[in-house]
Design a protein around this motif. Structure first.
Motif, PDB file in Angstrom:
ATOM      1  N   ILE A   1     -19.327 -11.418   5.620  1.00 56.49           N
ATOM      2  CA  ILE A   1     -18.466  -9.852   6.106  1.00 56.49           C
ATOM      3  C   ILE A   1     -17.226 -10.652   6.004  1.00 56.49           C
ATOM      4  O   ILE A   1     -16.143 -10.146   5.653  1.00 56.49           O
ATOM      5  CB  ILE A   1     -19.529  -9.368   7.038  1.00 56.49           C
TER       6      ILE A   1
ATOM      7  N   ILE B   1     -16.436  -3.365   6.343  1.00 52.16           N
ATOM      8  CA  ILE B   1     -16.582  -3.182   7.268  1.00 52.16           C
ATOM      9  C   ILE B   1     -16.951  -4.657   8.536  1.00 52.16           C
ATOM     10  O   ILE B   1     -16.117  -5.411   7.506  1.00 52.16           O
ATOM     11  CB  ILE B   1     -17.986  -3.661   7.373  1.00 52.16           C
TER      12      ILE B   1
ATOM     13  N   SER C   1     -27.363 -15.938  11.449  1.00 55.19           N
ATOM     14  CA  SER C   1     -26.010 -14.788  11.283  1.00 55.19           C
ATOM     15  C   SER C   1     -24.376 -15.391  11.428  1.00 55.19           C
ATOM     16  O   SER C   1     -23.765 -14.971  10.660  1.00 55.19           O
ATOM     17  CB  SER C   1     -26.666 -13.746  12.968  1.00 55.19           C
TER      18      SER C   1
ATOM     19  N   PHE D   1     -22.448  -9.108  15.628  1.00 57.53           N
ATOM     20  CA  PHE D   1     -23.568  -9.650  16.431  1.00 57.53           C
ATOM     21  C   PHE D   1     -24.560  -9.459  17.702  1.00 57.53           C
ATOM     22  O   PHE D   1     -23.047 -10.177  17.961  1.00 57.53           O
ATOM     23  CB  PHE D   1     -23.689 -10.907  15.031  1.00 57.53           C
TER      24      PHE D   1
ATOM     25  N   MET E   1     -18.686  -6.126  11.637  1.00 63.76           N
ATOM     26  CA  MET E   1     -19.913  -6.280  12.198  1.00 63.76           C
ATOM     27  C   MET E   1     -20.221  -7.067  13.418  1.00 63.76           C
ATOM     28  O   MET E   1     -18.733  -8.556  13.631  1.00 63.76           O
ATOM     29  CB  MET E   1     -21.406  -6.369  11.341  1.00 63.76           C
TER      30      MET E   1
ATOM     31  N   ALA F   1     -23.880  -3.157   6.513  1.00 66.03           N
ATOM     32  CA  ALA F   1     -23.170  -4.339   6.035  1.00 66.03           C
ATOM     33  C   ALA F   1     -23.490  -4.063   4.343  1.00 66.03           C
ATOM     34  O   ALA F   1     -22.148  -5.502   4.629  1.00 66.03           O
ATOM     35  CB  ALA F   1     -23.830  -4.668   7.563  1.00 66.03           C
TER      36      ALA F   1
END
Lengths: 350, 294
Positions: free
Chosen positions: B194, A78, B187, A82, A80, A51
């Motif tokens: 991301i 990409i 996170s 979690f 993701m 990642a």
């Protein structure tokens, strides 16, 4: 869409702690690969390296034909999902889904269209204006999935996405993830410690232990022919029984064991391969005492101790056999059911 | 909400156990406050022999007094600048400390120290640093062609008390911001990374909104601090001067009451000050808090 190629990937933390000790793996375009292993085996670290959330200490990582070792997570194309979903709590579901597209400079109508499409696919259209705190666990899970798929990325990365759900919902979401992936055909890398989840989801499994790959293969390949004692014990539930070869040969079954490779000193037997009634082919007969009987509905687990060795062993039979705790049981094992291992190397011998 | 109820055998025991706290509140808050309210409706002659009830006259006078209205405006500027400066600096420092892994504890300890310094000492410290004759900073400012003398320049005096008052409050704000930053799940930041958000954008669109409950709490605390607790800083640095340039509401209460012995006016001012703070806090809770909950 793209393949993911890992070549000699290593992760070394400060103090020379190695989390990943050289992993080679090629995930084909459109394939669903599951990384499975006990906690601390390096599976999450490996996923986070793909990642871009962890730096790569050594090795090469390619997504498609691009080497992405030093690219930012955002540049790797990409998405993701979690473990704790990581939904933005101050944004509505719609804003959560749109955030990634907005950051990438998509136009409003495109965002609207993609979000609606993803919401429809995941059946979360009714919650688009809600905030995450007003959603149930399963709904949050769907939003997390939605956030990944609106982006239409080259690959999905899943980090134990089902482990916060209750058992029933977990099975349901597992099926949905599989269906969705089949439909979208997006390359996926999925991390879990749950062997059942791994078996049912993956096109291929990668069993990891201590930062190294133990075995790669389709779920059934791995189940039918585990490459090491570790894999044998990890895949399949209840775990495979390990019986020393001297014990079996002292049970007067030498003729069945002669063709096993000479370095074999222990054999694995799956709990389902221990029969309570004698098969027609040549077989071993082992006596044991029933310690505990566990009825699980369609199947039952018999916890026994082998006669004269006291080794605890599990047998799985379908239905409910007429047995009582404390009773002496005989069970029968055929040659095909024996998995030969060497206990020093831990590897399969034949 | 379900609260746990304790039952006592002796019905006076709970009152007895609460007595020390009640006594302190009574003696140091309720009684003086009620005295202030009472004397805000009275006028005492210069020798303290005669006290007459004058109704709202004290209030009418201070509201018509340009020096009071100036102090009001000055206090508003002071409150806003101290709050913005101390919260901004604290957030900046907290973000920096939150980024370092190894020596975060060491920095935190150092940054919290100013909070242990008494307001007067903080005032004196900055008074020395900015002292036009012996101070270090006026000397440095001279190189940039700035002539510093807060004894003469009202705006410079205002800058001085703003810096001194903000400096003392940074530690407190810093601790809360740091705790707030540390409670933002990692996170979320990773998910945003991301999702293609730059570090700056992550901070603005994820971290800052998640900090809003902390920010809101600190806003109230800081405004209360500026309104009441900056007395020591002002007294030690400028004493409200030059002229009336740093005469804030709380300092004016002191000047008129203790120095000028105009108890009636001073009491009316302190009641007004309390009223202003109560109204501000109420407005903040009513209109701001609603928007920070997520």
């Amino acid at each position: 869409m793209a393949s993911i190629t890992l070549e000699g990937l290593r992760k070394t933390y400060a103090g020379n702690v190695q989390a990943v000790k050289g992993v080679d793996l090629a995930v084909e375009d459109g394939e669903f690969v599951v990384l499975v292993g006990p906690s601390g085996c390096g599976k999450s670290t490996l996923l986070r390296m793909v990642a871009g959330l962890e730096t790569i200490s050594e090795g090469t990582l390619k997504i498609g034909d691009r080497v992405v070792n030093t690219l930012e997570p955002a540049e790797r194309d990409i998405a993701m999902v979690f473990q704790n979903y990581a939904l933005y709590p101050h944004m509505t579901v719609y804003q959560n889904l749109a955030y990634g597209l907005k950051n990438r400079g998509f136009k409003k109508p495109v965002i609207e269209e993609r979000v609606q499409k993803a919401a429809k696919m995941l059946e979360i259209e009714d919650f688009l204006s809600r905030k995450p705190r007003n959603l149930s666990g399963g709904q949050r899970q769907r939003v997390a999935m939605g956030r990944a798929l609106v982006r239409e990325p080259a690959a999905f990365l899943f980090d134990e996405p089902l482990s916060n759900l209750d058992a029933k919902l977990r099975v349901q979401m597992r099926v949905e993830i599989r269906k969705l992936q089949r439909r979208l055909k997006t390359t996926s890398l999925y991390v879990t410690h749950d062997q059942l989840e791994a078996m049912t989801l993956g096109d291929r499994l990668v069993v990891l232990n201590g930062g190294l790959i133990e075995q790669v293969g389709t779920p059934m390949e791995i189940y039918a022919r585990p490459a090491s004692m570790f894999v044998a014990g990890f895949i399949g539930s209840p775990a495979m029984n390990m019986v020393p070869i001297e014990y079996l040969s002292s049970r007067g079954a030498r003729e069945l064991l002669v063709d096993l490779p000479p370095e074999t000193d222990i054999v694995g037997i799956r709990p389902d391969d221990m029969r309570l009634s004698p098969p027609e082919t040549p077989h071993l007969v082992v006596e044991s005492t029933l310690e505990l009987f566990e009825a699980a509905g369609a199947e039952s687990h018999l916890y026994v101790r082998l006669a004269e060795s006291e080794q605890p062993t599990v047998i799985r039979v379908s239905g409910q056999p007429p047995v009582n705790e404390g009773e002496t049981l005989r069970f029968y094992v055929t040659r095909e059911a024996l998995h030969p291992f060497n206990s020093d190397t831990g590897q399969r011998t034949g | 909400m379900q609260t746990k109820r304790s039952t006592y055998q002796n019905r006076w025991l709970p009152f007895f156990l609460l007595a020390p706290q009640l006594a302190i509140t009574l003696v140091f808050f309720i009684w003086p406050a009620s005295q202030a309210v009472k004397s805000s409706f009275e006028r005492t002659d210069a020798f303290g022999f005669k006290t007459t009830f004058v109704g709202l006259e004290n209030y009418a006078r201070i509201l018509a007094d340009p020096s009071y209205l100036n102090a009001l405006g000055r206090t508003a500027i002071f409150a806003i600048s101290v709050t913005v400066l101390s919260m901004g600096m604290a957030l900046l420092l907290a973000v920096c400390v939150n980024r370092v892994l190894k020596s975060a504890k060491f920095y935190t300890t150092l940054l919290v120290w100013p909070y242990a310094v008494a307001p007067v000492v903080a005032g004196v410290l900055w008074w020395f640093l900015f002292n036009p004759t012996i101070g270090l900073l006026p000397h440095l400012l001279d190189w940039f062609g700035i002539s510093w003398n807060h004894r003469v320049s009202g705006s410079q005096a205002m800058i001085l008390i703003t810096i001194a008052a903000a400096w003392k409050q940074i530690s407190y704000n810093f601790l809360f911001f740091l705790a707030g930053l540390q409670s933002v799940p990692h996170s979320l930041i990773e998910a945003a990374a991301i999702d293609g958000a730059t570090p700056f954008k992550r901070f603005w669109t994820i971290v800052l909104p998640l900090l809003s409950p902390t920010t809101f709490f600190l806003l109230i605390i800081n405004i209360n601090y500026v309104m009441f607790d900056t007395f020591g800083v002002i007294d030690a640095t400028t004493g409200g001067g030059p002229g009336q340039a740093t005469m804030t509401l709380v300092y004016k209460v002191y000047t008129d009451g203790v120095a000028g012995l105009n108890i009636g006016s001073s009491s009316a001012q302190s009641v007004m000050l309390m009223g202003i703070v109560i109204i501000l806090t109420f407005i903040q809770f009513r209109y701001v808090e609603r928007r920070v909950n997520y």
